[in-house]
Scaffold this active site. Structure first.
Site, PDB file in Angstrom:
ATOM      1  N   THR A  82       4.300   4.578  -3.633  1.00 46.86           N
ATOM      2  CA  THR A  82       5.458   4.223  -4.247  1.00 46.86           C
ATOM      3  C   THR A  82       5.062   2.783  -4.876  1.00 46.86           C
ATOM      4  O   THR A  82       5.107   2.560  -6.223  1.00 46.86           O
ATOM      5  CB  THR A  82       6.575   3.640  -3.433  1.00 46.86           C
ATOM      6  OG1 THR A  82       6.854   4.863  -2.707  1.00 46.86           O
ATOM      7  CG2 THR A  82       7.802   3.293  -4.181  1.00 46.86           C
ATOM      8  N   ALA A 111       7.941   1.427   2.223  1.00 46.25           N
ATOM      9  CA  ALA A 111       8.319   1.529   3.877  1.00 46.25           C
ATOM     10  C   ALA A 111       8.337   3.037   4.126  1.00 46.25           C
ATOM     11  O   ALA A 111       8.320   3.921   3.084  1.00 46.25           O
ATOM     12  CB  ALA A 111       9.607   0.682   4.018  1.00 46.25           C
ATOM     13  N   ASP A 112       8.297   3.389   5.155  1.00 43.22           N
ATOM     14  CA  ASP A 112       8.368   4.631   5.623  1.00 43.22           C
ATOM     15  C   ASP A 112       9.670   5.095   6.009  1.00 43.22           C
ATOM     16  O   ASP A 112      10.375   6.236   5.763  1.00 43.22           O
ATOM     17  CB  ASP A 112       7.549   5.163   6.867  1.00 43.22           C
ATOM     18  CG  ASP A 112       5.947   4.955   6.571  1.00 43.22           C
ATOM     19  OD1 ASP A 112       5.525   5.527   5.801  1.00 43.22           O
ATOM     20  OD2 ASP A 112       5.433   4.124   7.284  1.00 43.22           O
ATOM     21  N   GLY A 170       3.364   1.654   7.979  1.00 40.44           N
ATOM     22  CA  GLY A 170       2.319   1.834   8.436  1.00 40.44           C
ATOM     23  C   GLY A 170       1.945   3.321   8.341  1.00 40.44           C
ATOM     24  O   GLY A 170       1.237   3.854   9.028  1.00 40.44           O
ATOM     25  N   GLU A 220      -0.503  -5.610   5.653  1.00 42.84           N
ATOM     26  CA  GLU A 220       0.970  -5.638   4.622  1.00 42.84           C
ATOM     27  C   GLU A 220       2.112  -6.619   5.507  1.00 42.84           C
ATOM     28  O   GLU A 220       2.747  -7.291   4.841  1.00 42.84           O
ATOM     29  CB  GLU A 220       1.559  -3.950   4.845  1.00 42.84           C
ATOM     30  CG  GLU A 220       0.947  -3.211   4.174  1.00 42.84           C
ATOM     31  CD  GLU A 220       1.473  -1.722   4.231  1.00 42.84           C
ATOM     32  OE1 GLU A 220       1.989  -1.547   5.481  1.00 42.84           O
ATOM     33  OE2 GLU A 220       1.309  -1.029   3.335  1.00 42.84           O
ATOM     34  N   SER A 264       0.712  -1.175   0.012  1.00 43.79           N
ATOM     35  CA  SER A 264       0.150   0.014   0.087  1.00 43.79           C
ATOM     36  C   SER A 264       0.949   1.404   0.109  1.00 43.79           C
ATOM     37  O   SER A 264       2.058   0.981   0.223  1.00 43.79           O
ATOM     38  CB  SER A 264      -0.983   0.143   1.198  1.00 43.79           C
ATOM     39  OG  SER A 264      -1.679  -1.151   1.288  1.00 43.79           O
ATOM     40  N   ASP A 305       6.209  -3.820  -1.544  1.00 40.90           N
ATOM     41  CA  ASP A 305       5.675  -2.836  -0.698  1.00 40.90           C
ATOM     42  C   ASP A 305       6.556  -1.708  -0.617  1.00 40.90           C
ATOM     43  O   ASP A 305       7.725  -1.807  -0.588  1.00 40.90           O
ATOM     44  CB  ASP A 305       4.944  -3.618   0.454  1.00 40.90           C
ATOM     45  CG  ASP A 305       4.015  -2.745   1.295  1.00 40.90           C
ATOM     46  OD1 ASP A 305       3.688  -3.267   2.115  1.00 40.90           O
ATOM     47  OD2 ASP A 305       3.855  -1.775   0.973  1.00 40.90           O
TER      48      ASP A 305
HETATM   49  O1  DER Z   1       2.162   2.419   5.328  1.00 34.60           O
HETATM   50  C1  DER Z   1       2.940   1.777   4.646  1.00 34.60           C
HETATM   51  O2  DER Z   1       3.741   0.918   5.141  1.00 34.60           O
HETATM   52  C2  DER Z   1       2.990   1.918   3.156  1.00 34.60           C
HETATM   53  O3  DER Z   1       4.029   1.136   2.575  1.00 34.60           O
HETATM   54  C3  DER Z   1       3.749   3.397   2.973  1.00 34.60           C
HETATM   55  O4  DER Z   1       4.161   3.757   4.372  1.00 34.60           O
HETATM   56  C4  DER Z   1       4.809   3.584   2.062  1.00 34.60           C
HETATM   57  O5  DER Z   1       4.192   5.069   1.578  1.00 34.60           O
HETATM   58  P1  DER Z   1       4.854   5.746   0.438  1.00 34.60           P
HETATM   59  O6  DER Z   1       5.339   4.763  -0.616  1.00 34.60           O
HETATM   60  O7  DER Z   1       3.690   6.352  -0.099  1.00 34.60           O
HETATM   61  O8  DER Z   1       5.933   6.414   0.717  1.00 34.60           O
END
Ligand code: DER
Length: 232
Positions: free
Chosen positions: A31, A86-87, A98, A106, A28, A84
């Site tokens: 990216t 990541a922050d 998150g 996730e 989610s 996925d």
């Molecule tokens: O919430 C999450 O873990 C998402 O993967 C997110 O944090 C990544 O967000 P972005 O790709 O919009 O930076």
């Protein structure tokens, strides 16, 4: 926009290097949109045969929007690869996830995949957690327990937590896809993140936390100079 371009570079490289026929976990955030775009392109151009399992309502909408085959964990419990965002990542690929509030599903998808691949722009590549990401570690909690969980975390691990509010779009706290609340825990200093991840999930009322320790197989960071930095 250098950040958007960096996201796209990382996403495209990850999809090109890791996606083969099979069941793909779709993360989610913003990216992963580029990853789905690339995936759809490869299905169209190369006849790739994939079933996509979403990690959120957002991911589900994305899969449908790009005309990809939609699956779920009940029918497709074993994933070839999960891709996925990541922050933030530290140098050991410990992740904070998150920021988009989807951490629980996730982490499930990351745990069911043969390979969990992270895609991000250069703002996420740190040496230690907290260097660039200042919003704390997201923790999904049962709504009625948010206050007692907040107090237990403060007592056990130090640091304050904020209940994530939804801002202008809706009065009150953010409600996750699973119907729960999110606490953002403002940790201090560098810790034994595996111990912290386990400790958090032992607290009654905690559903899941946004520390992903030792789960990522590889991370692709798009850089502002147009290159992609890889971390294993
Ligand atoms: O919430 C999450 O873990 C998402 O993967 C997110 O944090 C990544 O967000 P972005 O790709 O919009 O930076």
């Amino acid at each position: 926009d250098p950040v958007e371009n960096a996201k796209r570079l990382a996403a495209f490289k990850a999809v090109d290097n890791h996606v083969v026929d099979g069941v793909i976990g779709i993360g989610s955030g913003s990216t992963v949109v580029y990853a789905v775009e690339r995936l759809a392109q490869r299905v169209k151009d190369e006849g790739l045969e994939v079933i996509c399992v979403p990690s959120s309502f957002q991911a589900k909408q994305l899969i449908i929007q790009y005309g990809l085959k939609l699956g779920d964990l009940e029918t497709n419990p074993e994933l070839k690869v999960t891709i996925d965002g990541a922050d933030e990542s530290d140098s050991m690929l410990t992740l904070i996830k998150g920021g988009g509030g989807c951490l629980t599903q996730e982490k499930i998808l990351a745990s069911c995949a043969e390979e969990f691949i992270v895609i991000a722009d250069y703002r996420k590549a740190s040496t230690n957690l907290g260097e660039q990401w200042s919003k704390g570690i997201p923790i999904e909690v049962i709504p009625g327990a948010y206050r007692v969980v907040y107090q237990k975390i403060e007592k056990l691990l130090g640091g304050k937590s904020d209940l994530r509010m939804s801002g202008s779009s809706k009065a009150g706290p953010v409600v996750t896809d699973n119907g729960n609340f999110i606490l953002d825990w403002n940790f201090e200093g560098v810790k034994d993140w595996k111990h912290v991840e386990n400790s958090l999930n032992m607290i009654p009322g905690v559903v899941e936390n946004g520390l992903f320790v030792g789960m990522a197989r590889k991370a692709y960071f798009g850089m502002s100079d147009g290159t992609v930095m890889e971390r294993n």
